[in-house]
Each structure stands twice: as C-alpha cells, then as structure tokens.
Design a protein around this motif. Structure first.
Motif, PDB file in Angstrom:
ATOM      1  N   ALA A  40     -20.396  22.391 -35.780  1.00 48.55           N
ATOM      2  CA  ALA A  40     -21.435  21.410 -35.699  1.00 48.55           C
ATOM      3  C   ALA A  40     -22.315  21.612 -36.889  1.00 48.55           C
ATOM      4  O   ALA A  40     -22.834  20.570 -37.473  1.00 48.55           O
ATOM      5  N   ARG A  41     -22.790  22.743 -37.410  1.00 47.12           N
ATOM      6  CA  ARG A  41     -23.524  22.962 -38.538  1.00 47.12           C
ATOM      7  C   ARG A  41     -22.928  22.244 -39.696  1.00 47.12           C
ATOM      8  O   ARG A  41     -23.322  21.742 -40.450  1.00 47.12           O
ATOM      9  N   ASP A  42     -21.758  22.584 -39.935  1.00 53.23           N
ATOM     10  CA  ASP A  42     -21.019  21.933 -41.173  1.00 53.23           C
ATOM     11  C   ASP A  42     -20.907  20.530 -41.139  1.00 53.23           C
ATOM     12  O   ASP A  42     -21.043  19.823 -42.152  1.00 53.23           O
ATOM     13  N   LYS A  43     -20.641  19.930 -39.899  1.00 55.75           N
ATOM     14  CA  LYS A  43     -20.971  18.419 -39.704  1.00 55.75           C
ATOM     15  C   LYS A  43     -21.953  18.018 -40.071  1.00 55.75           C
ATOM     16  O   LYS A  43     -22.218  16.808 -40.669  1.00 55.75           O
ATOM     17  N   LEU A  44     -22.985  18.540 -39.621  1.00 56.23           N
ATOM     18  CA  LEU A  44     -24.642  18.110 -40.067  1.00 56.23           C
ATOM     19  C   LEU A  44     -24.929  18.314 -41.224  1.00 56.23           C
ATOM     20  O   LEU A  44     -25.406  17.310 -41.809  1.00 56.23           O
ATOM     21  N   TYR A  45     -24.440  19.310 -42.122  1.00 62.28           N
ATOM     22  CA  TYR A  45     -24.744  19.230 -43.556  1.00 62.28           C
ATOM     23  C   TYR A  45     -23.721  18.235 -44.273  1.00 62.28           C
ATOM     24  O   TYR A  45     -24.524  17.646 -45.229  1.00 62.28           O
ATOM     25  N   SER A  46     -22.501  18.123 -43.947  1.00 57.94           N
ATOM     26  CA  SER A  46     -21.854  16.981 -44.528  1.00 57.94           C
ATOM     27  C   SER A  46     -22.327  15.609 -44.271  1.00 57.94           C
ATOM     28  O   SER A  46     -22.636  14.913 -45.464  1.00 57.94           O
ATOM     29  N   THR A  47     -22.892  15.600 -43.094  1.00 55.09           N
ATOM     30  CA  THR A  47     -23.333  14.061 -42.871  1.00 55.09           C
ATOM     31  C   THR A  47     -24.691  13.755 -43.663  1.00 55.09           C
ATOM     32  O   THR A  47     -24.901  12.591 -44.344  1.00 55.09           O
ATOM     33  N   SER A  48     -25.612  14.893 -43.639  1.00 54.97           N
ATOM     34  CA  SER A  48     -26.747  15.060 -44.427  1.00 54.97           C
ATOM     35  C   SER A  48     -26.598  14.740 -46.003  1.00 54.97           C
ATOM     36  O   SER A  48     -27.195  13.984 -46.508  1.00 54.97           O
ATOM     37  N   LEU A  49     -25.529  15.064 -46.258  1.00 51.58           N
ATOM     38  CA  LEU A  49     -25.281  15.272 -47.921  1.00 51.58           C
ATOM     39  C   LEU A  49     -24.720  13.604 -48.193  1.00 51.58           C
ATOM     40  O   LEU A  49     -25.096  13.118 -49.125  1.00 51.58           O
ATOM     41  N   LYS A  50     -23.836  13.003 -47.399  1.00 49.69           N
ATOM     42  CA  LYS A  50     -23.540  11.617 -47.588  1.00 49.69           C
ATOM     43  C   LYS A  50     -24.524  10.899 -47.240  1.00 49.69           C
ATOM     44  O   LYS A  50     -24.637   9.871 -48.369  1.00 49.69           O
ATOM     45  N   THR A  51     -25.462  11.096 -46.475  1.00 53.15           N
ATOM     46  CA  THR A  51     -26.603  10.201 -46.110  1.00 53.15           C
ATOM     47  C   THR A  51     -27.699  10.031 -47.490  1.00 53.15           C
ATOM     48  O   THR A  51     -27.831   9.298 -48.037  1.00 53.15           O
ATOM     49  N   ARG A  52     -27.691  11.266 -48.137  1.00 53.31           N
ATOM     50  CA  ARG A  52     -28.480  11.594 -49.403  1.00 53.31           C
ATOM     51  C   ARG A  52     -27.961  10.818 -50.533  1.00 53.31           C
ATOM     52  O   ARG A  52     -28.627  10.175 -51.218  1.00 53.31           O
ATOM     53  N   LYS A  53     -26.480  10.992 -50.579  1.00 54.63           N
ATOM     54  CA  LYS A  53     -25.909  10.154 -51.527  1.00 54.63           C
ATOM     55  C   LYS A  53     -25.985   8.779 -51.438  1.00 54.63           C
ATOM     56  O   LYS A  53     -26.182   8.066 -52.577  1.00 54.63           O
ATOM     57  N   LEU A  54     -25.830   8.287 -50.358  1.00 53.76           N
ATOM     58  CA  LEU A  54     -25.986   6.909 -50.045  1.00 53.76           C
ATOM     59  C   LEU A  54     -27.396   6.307 -50.250  1.00 53.76           C
ATOM     60  O   LEU A  54     -27.345   5.422 -50.763  1.00 53.76           O
ATOM     61  N   ILE A  55     -28.295   7.059 -49.923  1.00 50.93           N
ATOM     62  CA  ILE A  55     -29.797   6.665 -50.031  1.00 50.93           C
ATOM     63  C   ILE A  55     -29.897   6.563 -51.702  1.00 50.93           C
ATOM     64  O   ILE A  55     -30.510   5.611 -52.021  1.00 50.93           O
ATOM     65  N   ASP A  56     -29.451   7.617 -52.294  1.00 43.85           N
ATOM     66  CA  ASP A  56     -29.537   7.675 -53.988  1.00 43.85           C
ATOM     67  C   ASP A  56     -28.904   6.480 -54.371  1.00 43.85           C
ATOM     68  O   ASP A  56     -29.651   5.682 -55.440  1.00 43.85           O
ATOM     69  N   ALA A  57     -27.668   6.150 -54.172  1.00 41.02           N
ATOM     70  CA  ALA A  57     -26.996   4.913 -54.497  1.00 41.02           C
ATOM     71  C   ALA A  57     -27.660   3.711 -54.261  1.00 41.02           C
ATOM     72  O   ALA A  57     -27.763   2.731 -55.212  1.00 41.02           O
ATOM     73  N   LYS A  58     -28.147   3.581 -52.954  1.00 40.02           N
ATOM     74  CA  LYS A  58     -28.956   2.181 -52.850  1.00 40.02           C
ATOM     75  C   LYS A  58     -30.319   1.992 -53.519  1.00 40.02           C
ATOM     76  O   LYS A  58     -30.541   1.070 -53.856  1.00 40.02           O
ATOM     77  N   SER A  59     -31.007   3.252 -53.661  1.00 41.59           N
ATOM     78  CA  SER A  59     -32.442   3.062 -54.427  1.00 41.59           C
ATOM     79  C   SER A  59     -32.119   2.851 -55.734  1.00 41.59           C
ATOM     80  O   SER A  59     -32.870   1.871 -56.387  1.00 41.59           O
ATOM     81  N   ARG A  60     -30.735   3.209 -56.488  1.00 43.38           N
ATOM     82  CA  ARG A  60     -30.466   2.977 -57.811  1.00 43.38           C
ATOM     83  C   ARG A  60     -29.911   1.470 -58.028  1.00 43.38           C
ATOM     84  O   ARG A  60     -30.698   0.835 -58.788  1.00 43.38           O
ATOM     85  N   HIS A  61     -29.305   1.020 -56.976  1.00 43.54           N
ATOM     86  CA  HIS A  61     -28.881  -0.492 -56.784  1.00 43.54           C
ATOM     87  C   HIS A  61     -30.131  -1.382 -56.784  1.00 43.54           C
ATOM     88  O   HIS A  61     -30.444  -2.293 -57.709  1.00 43.54           O
ATOM     89  N   PHE A  62     -31.133  -1.136 -55.858  1.00 42.40           N
ATOM     90  CA  PHE A  62     -32.378  -1.897 -55.889  1.00 42.40           C
ATOM     91  C   PHE A  62     -33.360  -1.851 -56.909  1.00 42.40           C
ATOM     92  O   PHE A  62     -33.896  -2.726 -57.253  1.00 42.40           O
ATOM     93  N   SER A  63     -33.278  -0.653 -57.580  1.00 44.27           N
ATOM     94  CA  SER A  63     -33.920  -0.461 -58.877  1.00 44.27           C
ATOM     95  C   SER A  63     -33.445  -1.326 -59.984  1.00 44.27           C
ATOM     96  O   SER A  63     -34.331  -2.124 -60.766  1.00 44.27           O
ATOM     97  N   ASN A  64     -32.209  -1.237 -60.107  1.00 42.26           N
ATOM     98  CA  ASN A  64     -31.484  -2.035 -61.126  1.00 42.26           C
ATOM     99  C   ASN A  64     -31.598  -3.637 -61.071  1.00 42.26           C
ATOM    100  O   ASN A  64     -32.151  -4.262 -61.909  1.00 42.26           O
ATOM    101  N   ARG A  65     -31.584  -4.007 -59.623  1.00 40.97           N
ATOM    102  CA  ARG A  65     -31.896  -5.564 -59.200  1.00 40.97           C
ATOM    103  C   ARG A  65     -33.268  -6.107 -59.506  1.00 40.97           C
ATOM    104  O   ARG A  65     -33.439  -6.960 -60.341  1.00 40.97           O
TER     105      ARG A  65
END
Length: 78
Positions: A40-65
């Motif tokens: 459960a700890r590993d899945k939570l860590y993996s999910t938080s990492l994926k979420t952080r990467k997704l948020i970073d990508a979306k923020s870069r996208h909107f910044s560029n737009r």
C-alpha cells in the motif's frame, strides 16, 4: 421515526466502525499484514509521483499557452 437534519442514517456509525475494524484486521494480519502495508505504501508513493509529474506537465502546458496568447495579443496591438 425521528428525522435527521443531515439525513445520515443511525447505522452509518456502526457500518464505518465495522469497515475500520475489517481494515485493521486486514492490515495487522501476522502472516501477510506487513507485506500488505508495504504494498500500500509503494502504491501510494507511485501514485503521488505520477500525480506530481502530471501537475508539472499541465502547469508547463498552460504556462506555454499563456505565453503564446500574450505574444499574439502584443502582435495584434502593434
């Protein structure tokens, strides 16, 4: 029968307690509990990492737009 203002059933506390008890039994199992907790700890860590990467990508996208819209607007005003 008494009506509740927030429409919560009187059985909800019992059901939540039973669910928490079942979860505790599942996690504290002497044979597989430690493995389940680590999983459960590993899945939570993996999910938080994926979420952080997704948020970073979306923020870069909107910044560029936004920069692109700013460039278009400044070009139109010149």
């Amino acid at each position: 029968m008494k009506r509740y203002a927030n429409k919560v059933s009187p059985w909800s506390g019992l059901m939540i307690g039973m669910a928490l008890g079942a979860l505790a039994m599942y996690a504290m199992d002497p044979r597989q509990g430690k493995r389940r907790l680590h999983e459960a700890r590993d899945k939570l860590y993996s999910t938080s990492l994926k979420t952080r990467k997704l948020i970073d990508a979306k923020s870069r996208h909107f910044s560029n737009r936004a920069r692109g819209l700013q460039a278009k607007a400044s070009h139109l005003l010149q």
